[in-house]
Structure formats: C-alpha cells, structure tokens
Scaffold this active site. Structure first.
Site, PDB file in Angstrom:
ATOM      1  N   TYR A   1      44.624 -60.925  64.830  1.00 53.54           N
ATOM      2  CA  TYR A   1      43.274 -60.575  64.908  1.00 53.54           C
ATOM      3  C   TYR A   1      43.033 -59.153  65.549  1.00 53.54           C
ATOM      4  CZ  TYR A   1      38.403 -61.435  65.632  1.00 53.54           C
ATOM      5  OH  TYR A   1      36.774 -61.455  65.708  1.00 53.54           O
TER       6      TYR A   1
ATOM      7  N   SER B   1      34.992 -56.277  66.231  1.00 57.91           N
ATOM      8  CA  SER B   1      34.880 -57.207  67.566  1.00 57.91           C
ATOM      9  C   SER B   1      35.202 -56.140  68.626  1.00 57.91           C
ATOM     10  CB  SER B   1      35.731 -58.118  67.363  1.00 57.91           C
ATOM     11  OG  SER B   1      36.392 -58.737  68.603  1.00 57.91           O
TER      12      SER B   1
HETATM   13  P1  NAD Z   1      32.360 -67.873  61.010  1.00 58.73           P
HETATM   14  O1  NAD Z   1      33.543 -68.912  60.717  1.00 58.73           O
HETATM   15  O2  NAD Z   1      31.059 -68.876  61.293  1.00 58.73           O
HETATM   16  O3  NAD Z   1      32.296 -67.177  59.384  1.00 58.73           O
HETATM   17  C1  NAD Z   1      33.361 -66.532  58.780  1.00 58.73           C
HETATM   18  C2  NAD Z   1      33.027 -66.579  57.200  1.00 58.73           C
HETATM   19  O4  NAD Z   1      34.011 -66.152  56.601  1.00 58.73           O
HETATM   20  C3  NAD Z   1      33.102 -68.271  56.662  1.00 58.73           C
HETATM   21  O5  NAD Z   1      31.925 -68.362  56.116  1.00 58.73           O
HETATM   22  C4  NAD Z   1      34.403 -68.342  56.097  1.00 58.73           C
HETATM   23  O6  NAD Z   1      34.287 -69.077  54.895  1.00 58.73           O
HETATM   24  C5  NAD Z   1      34.750 -66.965  55.466  1.00 58.73           C
HETATM   25  N1  NAD Z   1      36.032 -66.343  55.055  1.00 58.73           N
HETATM   26  C6  NAD Z   1      37.169 -66.746  55.585  1.00 58.73           C
HETATM   27  N2  NAD Z   1      38.270 -66.339  54.720  1.00 58.73           N
HETATM   28  C7  NAD Z   1      37.426 -65.781  53.771  1.00 58.73           C
HETATM   29  C8  NAD Z   1      37.906 -65.019  52.595  1.00 58.73           C
HETATM   30  N3  NAD Z   1      39.480 -64.951  52.284  1.00 58.73           N
HETATM   31  N4  NAD Z   1      37.125 -64.397  51.811  1.00 58.73           N
HETATM   32  C9  NAD Z   1      35.743 -64.720  51.692  1.00 58.73           C
HETATM   33  N5  NAD Z   1      35.214 -65.217  53.024  1.00 58.73           N
HETATM   34  C10 NAD Z   1      36.028 -66.006  53.903  1.00 58.73           C
HETATM   35  O7  NAD Z   1      32.573 -66.869  61.675  1.00 58.73           O
HETATM   36  P2  NAD Z   1      31.751 -65.720  62.479  1.00 58.73           P
HETATM   37  O8  NAD Z   1      31.641 -65.925  63.945  1.00 58.73           O
HETATM   38  O9  NAD Z   1      30.281 -65.690  61.877  1.00 58.73           O
HETATM   39  O10 NAD Z   1      32.538 -64.464  62.505  1.00 58.73           O
HETATM   40  C11 NAD Z   1      32.025 -63.551  61.221  1.00 58.73           C
HETATM   41  C12 NAD Z   1      33.003 -62.232  61.734  1.00 58.73           C
HETATM   42  O11 NAD Z   1      32.399 -61.884  63.019  1.00 58.73           O
HETATM   43  C13 NAD Z   1      34.363 -62.128  61.669  1.00 58.73           C
HETATM   44  O12 NAD Z   1      34.753 -61.177  61.191  1.00 58.73           O
HETATM   45  C14 NAD Z   1      34.530 -62.422  63.144  1.00 58.73           C
HETATM   46  O13 NAD Z   1      35.945 -61.924  63.406  1.00 58.73           O
HETATM   47  C15 NAD Z   1      33.396 -61.364  63.759  1.00 58.73           C
HETATM   48  N6  NAD Z   1      33.190 -61.662  65.072  1.00 58.73           N
HETATM   49  C16 NAD Z   1      32.785 -62.589  65.681  1.00 58.73           C
HETATM   50  C17 NAD Z   1      32.327 -62.995  66.953  1.00 58.73           C
HETATM   51  C18 NAD Z   1      31.869 -64.203  67.655  1.00 58.73           C
HETATM   52  O14 NAD Z   1      31.662 -64.372  68.708  1.00 58.73           O
HETATM   53  N7  NAD Z   1      31.224 -65.258  66.637  1.00 58.73           N
HETATM   54  C19 NAD Z   1      32.707 -62.007  67.727  1.00 58.73           C
HETATM   55  C20 NAD Z   1      33.171 -60.580  67.361  1.00 58.73           C
HETATM   56  C21 NAD Z   1      33.363 -60.691  65.997  1.00 58.73           C
END
Ligand code: NAD
Length: 278
Positions: free
Chosen positions: A173, A160
């Site tokens: 985080y 991120s």
């Molecule tokens: P999201 O909540 O849509 O998806 C995250 C997924 O991770 C969910 O399906 C959840 O069930 C799963 N998860 C949580 N705990 C878990 C575990 N113990 N074992 C296996 N799976 C688990 O979120 P997202 O926005 O798609 O984020 C995905 C990744 O991208 C994350 O690492 C997040 O930090 C990173 N990220 C997101 C953004 C954004 O703007 N959305 C920006 C930067 C980084």
C-alpha cells in the site's frame, strides 16, 4: 461554482484558443472505485456542484446504486462496471464517455492488505500495485488523448498519508501510494504544454465503511470499546483529533479541478489534521 468555466469572464488576454474561452459547461467526471466510501462521496459532492459524474467500480451493482441515488436527488449521474486492472475495461470506459472521455479523472479505487513483508503473498502485493498504481497510470494514459484534444484536463489521484509516510505491515500500500506522487510528477511534466494538471490528495483517516469495519475489528481484537479504538489508535496521530470528511475531500478535488489551480501540477495536498507536520 468553481467548476463552471465562464466564457464571459475570460477576457481576450487569454487568446482565442484559451480553455477559458470555451462555452460554459460543467465538468464531465469519471471516478473509479465509486461504489463505496470516498469515491462515492467525491462523486456525490461533484454531482451536487453541477458536474456530470460517471461512477465506476469493480462492483458494477454498487456503482449503479450510487448513480441511481444521485439521479433521484436530481443530479446527472451514470455508472459503469470497471476493473481498473483490465485494459479492455479501461478502454471501454473512456470510449463510453463520448466525446473525448472525462474532463476530470479521479483515480480512487484502492484496497489494503496488512502483513509483514516476509509473510506478504506475492499475488496480493502485485494486486495492490496493479489497482492503485498501474490502474491509475493506465486510466490516465487512456484519458490523456481526449484531454489533449480539448486542451483541458484534470487528474486527481486519491493517495493517502501513506503517500508521504509509512506504517509497518503495509509495504504494498505504502509503495503504491508513494508511487502515485512520482507518477504524477512525471505526467505533470509531460502535460505541461497544455491546460492539463495531475495532483494527488493525501488524506489520513476518513470514516468510510472500510474504516468503520477496522474500528469494529480492532475493538474486538483488543477487547476495548470502539470509542477507545477511535481515540487511542485512529485519531492519536492526528493533532486535529477528528476524522477527515468526504466533503473536505470533495472541496479539495473541486479546487484542483478549477481554472485557478491551472498552475498546480505534480503536487500533493495532505488533508491529514496535521499528521505529517509532526
Ligand atoms: P472502500 O473500500 O470503501 O472503496 C474502495 C472501492 O474501490 C470499492 O468500492 C472497491 O470495489 C473498489 N475497487 C477495489 N478494487 C478495484 C478494482 N480493481 N477496480 C475498480 N474498483 C476497485 O475504500 P475507501 O476508504 O473509500 O478508499 C478509497 C480510496 O481512498 C483508496 O484508494 C484508499 O486507499 C484511499 N484512502 C482511504 C482512506 C480512509 O481512511 N478511508 C484514507 C486515505 C486514503
């Protein structure tokens, strides 16, 4: 596709054991947290590029729905329930991808908790580190022996902008996401003797269900329209003033997984519309 490694184009300069001399095969990919958002999107992108993807998620039903949807579109996809904090689960997931586990591992599972450190519950702090840092490390640990046997492997961590800069109230985080970069540098050195790379992509805001929920919550909290939250809160630190898309992230993962990126390891790529250039 960049993901198809071609025997014919390899030439003899690479030597008999070169990974370039393997038969043409699409990559076998394991994505964590692929039941939703970025993980689901990256899995879909790579499936569309000819990869065989295994969608894994804590929410097994969500991963299964994602895989069913991809198969309906003619792609090769399977699913598994996987909690990345469970060593048993990790071992079973790697064993399920016979032989030798995935060619490409995408460590994407993640979650957020927002609170000042003095009010941060210890269990939540430990959970964020367990999922995003230790989970990524242990899954990588489990995937490496198979990658070494094949003399090829690609690991991409979904970091991120919070791998690079901080925001208040996100200490766990930010610590976990910064940690991924140090972790990747170390494993890059430990795998430098073979064609394995490990890198971290660092997106700013991507419009996933998670972020859509945050927009709605902030609009309610501040009593302002959602569009103002988008313009004045979310996109303000991004000079390009646009959300990062899943396709952009899929494209970066595809590049990092390709042969031409074999000398890019231990690195991070910010996909942040200029956020961290300021
Ligand atoms: P999201 O909540 O849509 O998806 C995250 C997924 O991770 C969910 O399906 C959840 O069930 C799963 N998860 C949580 N705990 C878990 C575990 N113990 N074992 C296996 N799976 C688990 O979120 P997202 O926005 O798609 O984020 C995905 C990744 O991208 C994350 O690492 C997040 O930090 C990173 N990220 C997101 C953004 C954004 O703007 N959305 C920006 C930067 C980084």
């Amino acid at each position: 596709s960049l993901l198809r490694r071609r025997t014919e184009e390899a030439g003899s300069a690479h030597g008999e054991d070169s990974p370039l001399n393997r038969p043409t095969t699409a990559l076998r990919v394991l994505v964590t947290g692929a039941g939703s958002g970025i993980g689901l999107g990256i899995a879909g992108y790579l499936a569309g590029r000819g990869c065989a993807v295994c969608l894994t998620d804590l929410d097994a039903a969500a991963a299964a729905r994602g895989a069913t949807d991809l198969r309906a579109r003619g792609f090769v996809a399977t699913s598994l329930g996987l909690d990345v904090t469970s060593q048993q689960g990790i071992d079973a997931a790697i064993a399920a991808l016979e032989p030798d586990g995935p060619d490409l591992l995408v460590n994407n599972a993640g979650l957020q908790h927002v609170a000042p450190l003095e009010e941060f519950p210890r269990e939540r702090w430990e959970m964020l580190i367990a999922v995003m840092l230790t989970g990524s490390a242990m899954l990588t640990r489990a995937a490496l022996p198979g990658m070494r046997r094949r003399r090829f492997g690609r690991i991409v961590n979904v970091g991120s902008i919070h791998s690079l800069v901080a925001s208040p109230f996100k200490s766990a985080y930010v610590a976990a996401k910064h940690g991924l970069i140090g972790f990747a540098k170390t494993v890059a050195l430990e795998t430098a003797d073979t064609d394995i790379t490990i890198n971290t992509i660092c997106p700013s805001y991507v419009l996933t269900p998670l972020v859509e929920a945050q927009i709605a919550a902030q609009a309610r909290a501040h009593g302002i329209p959602e569009q103002r939250v988008v313009d004045e809160v979310m996109l303000r630190p991004m000079p390009k003033h646009a959300f990062v898309t899943i396709e952009e992230l899929g494209g970066v993962v595809e590049f990092l997984a390709s042969d031409v990126a074999r000398n890019i390891t231990g690195q991070w790529i910010a996909v942040d519309g200029g956020w961290t250039s300021q």
